[in-house]
Enzyme design. Structure first.
Site, PDB file in Angstrom:
ATOM      1  N   MET A 112       0.912  -1.030  -0.114  1.00 53.16           N
ATOM      2  CA  MET A 112       0.043   0.005   0.109  1.00 53.16           C
ATOM      3  C   MET A 112       0.844   1.330  -0.132  1.00 53.16           C
ATOM      4  O   MET A 112       0.597   2.403   0.341  1.00 53.16           O
ATOM      5  CB  MET A 112      -0.668  -0.103   1.211  1.00 53.16           C
ATOM      6  CG  MET A 112      -1.829  -1.188   1.285  1.00 53.16           C
ATOM      7  SD  MET A 112      -3.371  -0.898   2.292  1.00 53.16           S
ATOM      8  CE  MET A 112      -2.797  -0.706   3.604  1.00 53.16           C
ATOM      9  N   ALA A 125       4.138   3.925   0.837  1.00 54.99           N
ATOM     10  CA  ALA A 125       4.759   4.340   2.147  1.00 54.99           C
ATOM     11  C   ALA A 125       6.061   3.494   2.485  1.00 54.99           C
ATOM     12  O   ALA A 125       6.020   2.896   3.708  1.00 54.99           O
ATOM     13  CB  ALA A 125       4.052   4.852   3.148  1.00 54.99           C
ATOM     14  N   LEU A 126       6.881   3.011   1.385  1.00 54.49           N
ATOM     15  CA  LEU A 126       7.621   1.978   1.430  1.00 54.49           C
ATOM     16  C   LEU A 126       8.535   2.112   2.638  1.00 54.49           C
ATOM     17  O   LEU A 126       9.256   3.235   2.555  1.00 54.49           O
ATOM     18  CB  LEU A 126       8.255   1.583   0.054  1.00 54.49           C
ATOM     19  CG  LEU A 126       7.213   1.272  -1.077  1.00 54.49           C
ATOM     20  CD1 LEU A 126       7.997   0.982  -2.216  1.00 54.49           C
ATOM     21  CD2 LEU A 126       6.244  -0.025  -0.632  1.00 54.49           C
ATOM     22  N   HIS A 140       9.188  -3.451   3.372  1.00 51.38           N
ATOM     23  CA  HIS A 140       8.781  -3.859   2.124  1.00 51.38           C
ATOM     24  C   HIS A 140      10.199  -4.012   1.223  1.00 51.38           C
ATOM     25  O   HIS A 140      10.007  -4.695   0.177  1.00 51.38           O
ATOM     26  CB  HIS A 140       8.201  -2.583   1.504  1.00 51.38           C
ATOM     27  CG  HIS A 140       6.925  -1.990   2.023  1.00 51.38           C
ATOM     28  ND1 HIS A 140       6.739  -0.914   2.905  1.00 51.38           N
ATOM     29  CD2 HIS A 140       5.839  -2.654   2.025  1.00 51.38           C
ATOM     30  CE1 HIS A 140       5.506  -0.949   3.196  1.00 51.38           C
ATOM     31  NE2 HIS A 140       4.784  -1.651   2.802  1.00 51.38           N
ATOM     32  N   GLN A 150     -10.464  -2.638   2.382  1.00 51.41           N
ATOM     33  CA  GLN A 150      -9.988  -3.386   3.412  1.00 51.41           C
ATOM     34  C   GLN A 150      -9.886  -2.464   4.636  1.00 51.41           C
ATOM     35  O   GLN A 150      -9.268  -2.901   5.624  1.00 51.41           O
ATOM     36  CB  GLN A 150      -8.502  -3.842   3.273  1.00 51.41           C
ATOM     37  CG  GLN A 150      -7.380  -3.045   2.961  1.00 51.41           C
ATOM     38  CD  GLN A 150      -6.190  -3.749   2.573  1.00 51.41           C
ATOM     39  OE1 GLN A 150      -5.967  -4.180   1.380  1.00 51.41           O
ATOM     40  NE2 GLN A 150      -5.267  -3.869   3.612  1.00 51.41           N
ATOM     41  N   GLY A 167       4.738 -10.256   3.964  1.00 51.19           N
ATOM     42  CA  GLY A 167       5.567 -10.050   5.103  1.00 51.19           C
ATOM     43  C   GLY A 167       4.832 -11.139   6.209  1.00 51.19           C
ATOM     44  O   GLY A 167       3.512 -10.979   6.162  1.00 51.19           O
ATOM     45  N   VAL A 190      10.929  -7.579   9.467  1.00 47.76           N
ATOM     46  CA  VAL A 190      11.873  -6.666   9.625  1.00 47.76           C
ATOM     47  C   VAL A 190      11.377  -5.700  10.899  1.00 47.76           C
ATOM     48  O   VAL A 190      10.579  -5.233  10.870  1.00 47.76           O
ATOM     49  CB  VAL A 190      12.233  -5.748   8.582  1.00 47.76           C
ATOM     50  CG1 VAL A 190      13.381  -4.758   8.654  1.00 47.76           C
ATOM     51  CG2 VAL A 190      12.449  -6.412   7.455  1.00 47.76           C
TER      52      VAL A 190
HETATM   53  P1  AMP Z   1       1.478  -3.015   3.569  1.00 45.45           P
HETATM   54  O1  AMP Z   1       1.914  -1.927   2.546  1.00 45.45           O
HETATM   55  O2  AMP Z   1       1.533  -2.550   4.859  1.00 45.45           O
HETATM   56  O3  AMP Z   1       0.363  -3.525   2.830  1.00 45.45           O
HETATM   57  O4  AMP Z   1       2.450  -4.274   3.365  1.00 45.45           O
HETATM   58  C1  AMP Z   1       3.056  -4.780   2.254  1.00 45.45           C
HETATM   59  C2  AMP Z   1       3.625  -6.060   2.583  1.00 45.45           C
HETATM   60  O5  AMP Z   1       4.749  -5.633   3.311  1.00 45.45           O
HETATM   61  C3  AMP Z   1       2.779  -6.886   3.200  1.00 45.45           C
HETATM   62  O6  AMP Z   1       2.994  -8.235   2.872  1.00 45.45           O
HETATM   63  C4  AMP Z   1       3.288  -6.887   4.648  1.00 45.45           C
HETATM   64  O7  AMP Z   1       3.383  -8.113   5.148  1.00 45.45           O
HETATM   65  C5  AMP Z   1       4.792  -6.558   4.197  1.00 45.45           C
HETATM   66  N1  AMP Z   1       5.407  -6.181   5.503  1.00 45.45           N
HETATM   67  C6  AMP Z   1       5.168  -4.882   6.058  1.00 45.45           C
HETATM   68  N2  AMP Z   1       5.884  -4.525   7.252  1.00 45.45           N
HETATM   69  C7  AMP Z   1       6.774  -5.548   7.131  1.00 45.45           C
HETATM   70  C8  AMP Z   1       8.029  -5.670   8.157  1.00 45.45           C
HETATM   71  N3  AMP Z   1       8.209  -5.099   9.037  1.00 45.45           N
HETATM   72  N4  AMP Z   1       8.714  -6.817   7.552  1.00 45.45           N
HETATM   73  C9  AMP Z   1       8.346  -7.570   6.721  1.00 45.45           C
HETATM   74  N5  AMP Z   1       7.149  -7.345   5.864  1.00 45.45           N
HETATM   75  C10 AMP Z   1       6.287  -6.337   5.836  1.00 45.45           C
END
Ligand code: AMP
Length: 283
Positions: free
Chosen positions: A34, A36-37, A41, A65, A151, A180
């Site tokens: 989503m 804001a990498l 990510h 969601q 993740g 992470v």
């Molecule tokens: P999001 O942008 O929050 O929807 O996350 C996108 C992907 O990055 C999802 O599969 C998350 O589980 C993964 N993710 C988010 N934070 C972390 C983290 N700290 N370590 C590993 N993967 C992550």
């Protein structure tokens, strides 16, 4: 060079030429995000880059969601910076559609996740996993990757995605990537940027609670109530902090276990001020 694409038809065209030019070794990896990498990510992108011939990152803040309007409105948006980060990680295509491109009309057909969504976040965020499963299925249909990277930080999401592709026979390998963390154990998250310095100081107690549960389980304690009780005590009594849940579940079906007899996932959600943080640990 990283190419930014907003349209589904244009993306499909680019992917089709990628597949024909790289048909001998041409695996495509998808990293859905989503935006804001951050470093979490980045770990997913790096693994996809190592394992796949071409890497597609999707950046889409999926309205379906979000169970709270304020959370959707406040969600950080920084596409230009995200594309740069993707470029430094060797991403080939960034797919960043608008909500109108993904949902030209409100979808009538959505994915129900059944009992997988009954506990943990599913219990507190009605409709959240229906939205997640629906957008993940759409992204898998649009990109048709060989592998998709998620993740482990979002353990319930990962379990649901694994089950989704099994139940719908989607020909993709789902790869789980370890969480992470910051030096103090706090899982890296886009929502951490909303924490004030005082809140940031309280936030690592979520991981400390999970680590305490893991310690007890490793030492042979099998009584779930004892583990939950002792782990929860790691969260300070502070008006700014509220532990929403701390549960011990089966790692595949996400159902609470009555006793520790094998592998489990300890998962928790905690509010710090107006920010909701989640984390989990596998034992
Ligand atoms: P999001 O942008 O929050 O929807 O996350 C996108 C992907 O990055 C999802 O599969 C998350 O589980 C993964 N993710 C988010 N934070 C972390 C983290 N700290 N370590 C590993 N993967 C992550």
């Amino acid at each position: 060079m990283t190419v930014l694409i907003g349209g589904i038809a244009e993306l499909r065209e680019s992917l089709a030429s990628m597949r024909t030019t790289s048909h001998t070794s041409g695996s495509i990896g998808l990293v859905p995000t989503m935006g804001a990498l951050h470093a979490g990510h980045a770990r997913l992108l790096e693994q996809a880059r190592r394992e796949c011939h071409s890497v597609v990152a999707s950046i889409f803040i999926n309205p379906l969601q979000f169970d709270r309007d304020d959370d959707l409105k406040q969600y950080p948006r920084m596409l230009e910076r995200d594309v740069e980060l993707c470029s430094t990680h060797g991403v080939d295509l960034v797919f960043a559609p608008t909500a109108g491109e993904m949902y030209p009309t409100a979808p009538l057909c959505t994915v129900e996740v059944g009992p997988l969504g009954d506990h943990l976040c599913g219990r507190y965020r009605p409709g959240h996993f229906r939205g997640v499963a629906t957008v993940v299925l759409k992204l898998l249909e649009i990109v048709q990757p060989d592998a998709a990277y998620f993740g482990e930080k979002d353990a319930q999401q990962l379990a649901i995605v694994r089950r989704l592709v099994a139940d719908f026979n989607v020909p993709v390998t789902i790869v789980g990537v370890p969480t992470v963390r910051e030096k103090d154990g706090l899982a890296v998250s886009s929502r951490n940027s909303r924490l004030s310095p005082a809140e940031r100081a309280l936030a690592p107690s979520l991981y400390q609670a999970l680590a305490e549960a893991a310690r007890l389980i490793a030492s042979g304690v099998d009584d779930v109530d004892v583990i939950k009780d002792r782990a929860s005590k790691q969260v300070p009594r502070d008006p700014a902090v509220r532990l929403e849940y701390l549960e011990i579940v089966d790692p595949e079906d996400m159902q609470p276990v009555p006793r520790i007899t094998g592998a489990v996932c300890v998962a928790a959600a905690m509010w710090v001020g107006s920010t909701r943080l989640i984390d989990n640990i596998s034992c």
